[in-house]
Design a protein around this motif. Structure first.
Motif, PDB file in Angstrom:
ATOM      1  N   ASN B  36       0.814  -1.213   0.000  1.00 57.41           N
ATOM      2  CA  ASN B  36       0.000   0.000   0.000  1.00 57.41           C
ATOM      3  C   ASN B  36       0.853   1.272   0.000  1.00 57.41           C
ATOM      4  OD1 ASN B  36      -2.824   0.754  -0.039  1.00 57.41           O
ATOM      5  ND2 ASN B  36      -2.374   1.855   1.864  1.00 57.41           N
ATOM      6  N   SER B  37       2.035   1.209   0.612  1.00 58.37           N
ATOM      7  CA  SER B  37       2.873   2.412   0.562  1.00 58.37           C
ATOM      8  C   SER B  37       3.502   2.561  -0.822  1.00 58.37           C
ATOM      9  CB  SER B  37       3.933   2.411   1.667  1.00 58.37           C
ATOM     10  OG  SER B  37       4.696   1.247   1.614  1.00 58.37           O
ATOM     11  N   LEU B  38       3.758   1.424  -1.486  1.00 60.22           N
ATOM     12  CA  LEU B  38       4.269   1.484  -2.864  1.00 60.22           C
ATOM     13  C   LEU B  38       3.158   1.891  -3.833  1.00 60.22           C
ATOM     14  CD1 LEU B  38       6.351  -1.838  -2.940  1.00 60.22           C
ATOM     15  CD2 LEU B  38       7.296   0.474  -3.177  1.00 60.22           C
ATOM     16  N   PHE B  39       1.966   1.368  -3.592  1.00 56.73           N
ATOM     17  CA  PHE B  39       0.853   1.540  -4.534  1.00 56.73           C
ATOM     18  C   PHE B  39      -0.392   1.955  -3.748  1.00 56.73           C
ATOM     19  CE2 PHE B  39       3.471  -2.118  -5.915  1.00 56.73           C
ATOM     20  CZ  PHE B  39       4.132  -1.495  -6.965  1.00 56.73           C
ATOM     21  N   PRO B  40      -0.509   3.224  -3.405  1.00 56.50           N
ATOM     22  CA  PRO B  40      -1.610   3.664  -2.539  1.00 56.50           C
ATOM     23  C   PRO B  40      -2.976   3.232  -3.077  1.00 56.50           C
ATOM     24  CG  PRO B  40      -0.017   5.427  -2.870  1.00 56.50           C
ATOM     25  CD  PRO B  40       0.387   4.315  -3.789  1.00 56.50           C
ATOM     26  N   GLY B  41      -3.801   2.700  -2.174  1.00 56.64           N
ATOM     27  CA  GLY B  41      -5.139   2.289  -2.557  1.00 56.64           C
ATOM     28  C   GLY B  41      -5.287   0.784  -2.693  1.00 56.64           C
ATOM     29  N   ILE B  42      -4.174   0.091  -2.860  1.00 59.80           N
ATOM     30  CA  ILE B  42      -4.275  -1.352  -3.137  1.00 59.80           C
ATOM     31  C   ILE B  42      -4.795  -2.111  -1.908  1.00 59.80           C
ATOM     32  CG2 ILE B  42      -1.928  -2.087  -2.481  1.00 59.80           C
ATOM     33  CD1 ILE B  42      -1.873  -3.674  -5.155  1.00 59.80           C
ATOM     34  N   GLN B  43      -4.515  -1.556  -0.718  1.00 60.73           N
ATOM     35  CA  GLN B  43      -4.959  -2.242   0.506  1.00 60.73           C
ATOM     36  C   GLN B  43      -6.484  -2.373   0.568  1.00 60.73           C
ATOM     37  OE1 GLN B  43      -3.046  -1.218   4.251  1.00 60.73           O
ATOM     38  NE2 GLN B  43      -5.050  -1.121   5.230  1.00 60.73           N
ATOM     39  N   ASP B  44      -7.169  -1.326   0.102  1.00 63.53           N
ATOM     40  CA  ASP B  44      -8.634  -1.364   0.138  1.00 63.53           C
ATOM     41  C   ASP B  44      -9.206  -2.438  -0.768  1.00 63.53           C
ATOM     42  OD1 ASP B  44      -8.655   0.663   1.927  1.00 63.53           O
ATOM     43  OD2 ASP B  44      -9.127   2.235   0.472  1.00 63.53           O
ATOM     44  N   ARG B  45      -8.431  -2.834  -1.752  1.00 61.07           N
ATOM     45  CA  ARG B  45      -8.902  -3.898  -2.634  1.00 61.07           C
ATOM     46  C   ARG B  45      -8.754  -5.256  -1.942  1.00 61.07           C
ATOM     47  NH1 ARG B  45      -9.789   0.197  -4.690  1.00 61.07           N
ATOM     48  NH2 ARG B  45     -11.554  -0.337  -3.402  1.00 61.07           N
ATOM     49  N   LEU B  46      -7.829  -5.337  -0.996  1.00 58.65           N
ATOM     50  CA  LEU B  46      -7.500  -6.631  -0.381  1.00 58.65           C
ATOM     51  C   LEU B  46      -8.194  -6.836   0.959  1.00 58.65           C
ATOM     52  CD1 LEU B  46      -3.673  -6.614  -1.173  1.00 58.65           C
ATOM     53  CD2 LEU B  46      -5.481  -7.863  -2.367  1.00 58.65           C
ATOM     54  N   LEU B  47      -8.361  -5.739   1.701  1.00 53.16           N
ATOM     55  CA  LEU B  47      -8.939  -5.850   3.042  1.00 53.16           C
ATOM     56  C   LEU B  47     -10.266  -5.108   3.103  1.00 53.16           C
ATOM     57  CD1 LEU B  47      -5.752  -5.147   5.242  1.00 53.16           C
ATOM     58  CD2 LEU B  47      -6.582  -7.331   4.342  1.00 53.16           C
ATOM     59  N   ASP B  48     -11.179  -5.633   3.923  1.00 54.50           N
ATOM     60  CA  ASP B  48     -12.474  -4.950   4.079  1.00 54.50           C
ATOM     61  C   ASP B  48     -12.366  -3.883   5.175  1.00 54.50           C
ATOM     62  OD1 ASP B  48     -12.621  -6.250   6.525  1.00 54.50           O
ATOM     63  OD2 ASP B  48     -13.982  -7.808   5.790  1.00 54.50           O
ATOM     64  N   ASP B  49     -13.486  -3.261   5.477  1.00 56.17           N
ATOM     65  CA  ASP B  49     -13.462  -2.152   6.430  1.00 56.17           C
ATOM     66  C   ASP B  49     -12.983  -2.590   7.810  1.00 56.17           C
ATOM     67  OD1 ASP B  49     -14.381  -0.615   4.418  1.00 56.17           O
ATOM     68  OD2 ASP B  49     -16.497  -0.631   5.053  1.00 56.17           O
ATOM     69  N   ALA B  50     -13.196  -3.869   8.129  1.00 57.63           N
ATOM     70  CA  ALA B  50     -12.779  -4.367   9.439  1.00 57.63           C
ATOM     71  C   ALA B  50     -11.316  -4.805   9.441  1.00 57.63           C
ATOM     72  CB  ALA B  50     -13.677  -5.547   9.841  1.00 57.63           C
ATOM     73  N   GLY B  51     -10.648  -4.632   8.298  1.00 59.74           N
ATOM     74  CA  GLY B  51      -9.243  -5.026   8.231  1.00 59.74           C
ATOM     75  C   GLY B  51      -9.040  -6.511   7.973  1.00 59.74           C
ATOM     76  N   GLU B  52     -10.117  -7.218   7.690  1.00 58.51           N
ATOM     77  CA  GLU B  52     -10.004  -8.638   7.353  1.00 58.51           C
ATOM     78  C   GLU B  52      -9.831  -8.793   5.848  1.00 58.51           C
ATOM     79  OE1 GLU B  52      -9.972 -11.111   9.584  1.00 58.51           O
ATOM     80  OE2 GLU B  52     -10.164  -9.623  11.191  1.00 58.51           O
TER      81      GLU B  52
END
Lengths: 410, 92
Positions: B36-52
């Motif tokens: 996510n620090s390399l490619f901002p936004g990618i984390q939201d594609r992988l994890l849901d709002d609860a961080g799972e």
């Protein structure tokens, strides 16, 4: 032209054009074909269907690809047989067997591949591929032979010999992978990103999966334009199970059968790989992936892509799920063969043993009209029931025969 | 030494079309943070709002589904390969 509008994410409802795509770029949810039901319902009728081809393409109005004789090997419109002996043994008055083991490549997979291969040609692919537990391998390979496409089929290395042979015979390249179906499927998902091939159950999956809707249409038509009270079907990924239900409901919406559909959908899995049925029995909607260890190898998907939707289908239809023990897989195969003269593979054995449990528990009542889906052919998996073979070995004389069979015509 | 992460087609618009990315991480959460620090936004594609992990995302470590390991806490070592794969595939 097919009556399709777009692809739409089942989870977040984002729309995508009709392309070889199976996953929402936003949430990774599955894409589904959106149909122009106004056009379908205006165009279809019982008379039109009944005068159509004696194959699944009699339902072309409802399918996401145009009929293409280049790839058609006459999938579908398989027999619906009224059971006498099995029904009596189970105490049921109106039991039907949907014998889909007599498709051209001997499983229901011809339905999904018939659509997928037609769509692959429409998209301009020259190569078709799949991850398979066996039956899909055969169906892909057969349709590739017919259409002149190249075929690559990826299978787990522990597959039954008959499944491998009945894919290889049509000329596909068979890739035997060291691992379970889930491993093969993961590999194919990675390959599908790299190769411009039509992976029927990956990038062509939205179209492919809808081929199974015809299992709902056909049963409804064959019952005299009505939906049964109960349907019992085996599940691996859960896709077929959900599409039978979808097919019945589309028929109702089109006015071809009575609405609402009151069919109770019952899902059957074997103990050695029951991620969907176990979730139902535990009353949860989260599928826990498992490592398959089951003799019903065509159902051995430990991480079922449509498991969640299969659970929703059970819920909305007022159905249930049944886990049968591993030894009941072959028992079910033998029971169907002995009572009805139909030789199915392990998945059919799972369905029959589940049906038996549902009848015994009273979930299916004696007068309820019931359909059990037999989706694959026993000749591909003879290893499963090898123990039925014990011929009488005799000298070629009448005396030897009569001594051996303990019968005498005097 | 570092860890290779295989990026699936649907996420490559975040990675300038790269199909593999190198990270240096101690566990899977680290991997996702670094992505996510390399490619901002990618984390939201992988994890849901609860961080799972999102329901329709499968992550594999050296070919093993991390749900059979320790999920997001799964330790990652140098030379490992992490594979992100959309879950919606298959049907026997």
């Amino acid at each position: 032209m097919a009556n399709t509008i777009s692809l739409r994410c089942r989870e977040c409802s984002r729309d995508y054009p009709i392309e070889p795509l199976n996953v929402c770029e936003f949430c990774f949810g599955p894409l589904e074909v959106v149909y122009d039901y106004g056009a379908i319902n205006a165009s279809t009728s019982r008379e039109k269907i009944a005068s159509g081809p004696r194959s699944m393409w009699r339902y072309a109005d409802f399918l996401p690809a145009d009929y293409n004789p280049v790839t058609d090997i006459n999938a579908g419109f398989t027999p619906l047989i009224r059971s006498r002996n099995l029904a009596e043994e189970l105490g049921l008055k109106e039991l039907y067997i949907k014998n889909d083991s007599v498709n051209p490549s001997y499983s229901f997979k011809d339905r999904v591949v018939s659509v997928a291969s037609a769509k692959a040609l429409e998209f301009g692919f020259d190569t078709i591929a799949c991850a398979s537990t066996g039956n899909l391998a055969g169906a892909v390979s057969a349709h590739a032979a017919r259409s002149g496409m190249k075929a690559y089929v990826f299978i787990p290395s522990d597959l039954e010999a008959g499944k491998v042979l009945t894919a290889a015979i049509y000329g596909a390249t068979i890739v035997s992978v060291d691992g379970s179906y889930d491993v093969v499927n993961r590999l194919c998902s990675e390959l599908a990103d790299k190769y411009r091939w039509a992976f029927v159950n990956i990038n062509v999956r939205p179209f492919y999966a809808d081929g199974s809707k015809t299992l709902g249409y056909e049963v409804a038509e064959q019952l005299g334009w009505k939906a049964p009270v109960h349907a019992v079907a085996p599940a691996a990924s859960g896709a077929m199970f959900t599409k039978i239900w979808k097919g019945l409901n589309e028929f109702a919406d089109a006015g071809l059968i009575d609405t609402p559909v009151n069919t109770h959908m019952h899902l059957a899995q074997a103990e050695g790989c029951s991620p969907i049925a176990s979730a139902y029995l535990d009353d949860r909607f989260i599928i826990k992936p498992v490592k398959p260890d089951s003799v019903a190898k065509s159902l051995a998907i430990g991480n079922p892509a449509d498991g969640y939707y299969a659970l929703k289908t059970i819920e909305s239809s007022g159905g249930s799920a049944v886990v049968v023990e591993e030894n009941e897989v072959s028992e079910g195969v033998k029971l169907l063969a002995r009572t009805e003269g139909i030789f199915t593979e392990g998945a059919g054995g799972v369905a029959i043993s589940a049906l038996k449990k549902l009848a015994q528990s009273g979930t299916i009542k004696p007068n309820d009209q019931t359909v059990v889906y037999i989706t694959g052919n026993g000749l591909k998996t003879v290893e499963l029931v090898q123990d039925v073979v014990h011929p009488l070995l005799i000298e070629p004389t009448v005396d030897a025969f009569e001594a051996a069979v303990d019968t005498k015509v005097s | 030494m570092s860890t290779t992460v295989r990026i699936p087609g649907p996420l490559r618009r975040y990675t300038d079309n790269a199909d593999k990315v190198q990270v240096d991480a101690g566990n899977l959460v680290d991997v996702i943070n670094q992505l996510n620090s390399l490619f901002p936004g990618i984390q939201d594609r992988l994890l849901d709002d609860a961080g799972e992990m999102r329901y329709f995302v499968n992550v594999y470590l050296n070919g093993e589904d991390v749900r059979f390991l320790q999920g997001l806490e799964t330790p990652i070592n140098d030379g490992d390969e992490v594979s992100i794969v959309p879950a919606v595939a298959g049907g026997s």
